[in-house]
Write an enzyme that holds these catalytic residues in place. Structure first.
Site, short mmCIF file in Angstrom:
data_model
loop_
_atom_site.label_atom_id
_atom_site.label_comp_id
_atom_site.label_asym_id
_atom_site.label_seq_id
_atom_site.Cartn_x
_atom_site.Cartn_y
_atom_site.Cartn_z
N CYS A 66 1.93 -6.14 6.63
CA CYS A 66 0.63 -6.81 6.51
C CYS A 66 0.86 -8.28 6.84
O CYS A 66 1.87 -8.61 7.46
CB CYS A 66 0.00 -6.57 5.14
SG CYS A 66 0.92 -7.18 3.73
N HIS A 99 22.22 -0.48 -2.58
CA HIS A 99 22.32 -0.59 -4.04
C HIS A 99 21.11 0.00 -4.77
O HIS A 99 21.25 0.48 -5.89
CB HIS A 99 22.46 -2.06 -4.48
CG HIS A 99 23.76 -2.69 -4.08
ND1 HIS A 99 24.25 -3.83 -4.67
CD2 HIS A 99 24.68 -2.35 -3.13
CE1 HIS A 99 25.41 -4.17 -4.12
NE2 HIS A 99 25.68 -3.29 -3.17
C1 RB5 Z 1 -5.14 -9.64 5.49
O1 RB5 Z 1 -5.85 -10.70 6.04
C2 RB5 Z 1 -4.05 -10.09 4.56
O2 RB5 Z 1 -4.60 -10.54 3.37
C3 RB5 Z 1 -3.08 -8.94 4.34
O3 RB5 Z 1 -2.59 -8.52 5.57
C4 RB5 Z 1 -1.82 -9.22 3.53
O4 RB5 Z 1 -1.25 -10.43 3.86
C5 RB5 Z 1 -1.87 -9.01 2.11
O5 RB5 Z 1 -0.83 -9.12 1.41
#
Ligand code: RB5
Length: 147
Positions: A66, A99
């Site tokens: 993400c 680990h």
């Molecule tokens: C999305 O904009 C963002 O909030 C997500 O990808 C991530 O960074 C969340 O942890």
């Protein structure tokens, strides 16, 4: 080893890059989505999909991406059998497997570039859990929490 990947909009491009890179090296790669770029999508949907595929045995490891890696990691660790961590260095990426039996690598595409991500993924998939008493004992303590 089969690796499933997942990403929201924050990790979409890095997921594509990593899948293409591993496919060229003849790794078995699976895509748990998002399969299209959707700026409104939500990271839990794809983190959950990849982790469920891992638990079902569709893949041996997962890489979930993400923006920061954090949301994907928080989500993944709610799922029984998943041991996920954000690793933005190669030492943690292999030691986490050796680990701690980490089975999900979380990456933040807004934090690291694609070349460092490749090195980290290589360290993660090249590592194996070390079956020493101390590591097994610690892992069993984590597994107790899931009962
Ligand atoms: C999305 O904009 C963002 O909030 C997500 O990808 C991530 O960074 C969340 O942890």
């Amino acid at each position: 080893m089969k690796i499933t990947f997942a990403a929201d909009h924050g990790g979409f491009e890095l997921k594509k890059t990593l899948i293409e890179w591993l496919t060229k090296q003849n790794f078995e790669v699976h895509d748990s989505g998002n399969l299209i770029y959707d700026p409104q999508d939500d990271y839990p949907d794809y983190a959950i999909a990849a982790c469920k595929n891992l638990v079902k045995g569709i893949a041996d490891r997962a890489v979930i991406i993400c923006g920061s890696g954090v949301g994907a990691c928080v989500t993944a660790n709610k799922i029984k059998g998943i041991r996920a961590s954000v690793c933005h260095d190669s030492y943690s990426a292999h030691q986490g497997v050796e680990h701690d039996a980490m089975n999900v690598l979380c990456l933040g595409a807004r934090i690291i570039g694609s070349e460092l991500a490749k090195e980290i993924v290589s360290a993660f998939i090249g590592a194996a859990f070390i079956e020493e008493d101390r590591f097994i004992r610690r892992l069993n303590k984590i597994k107790e929490l899931e009962k």
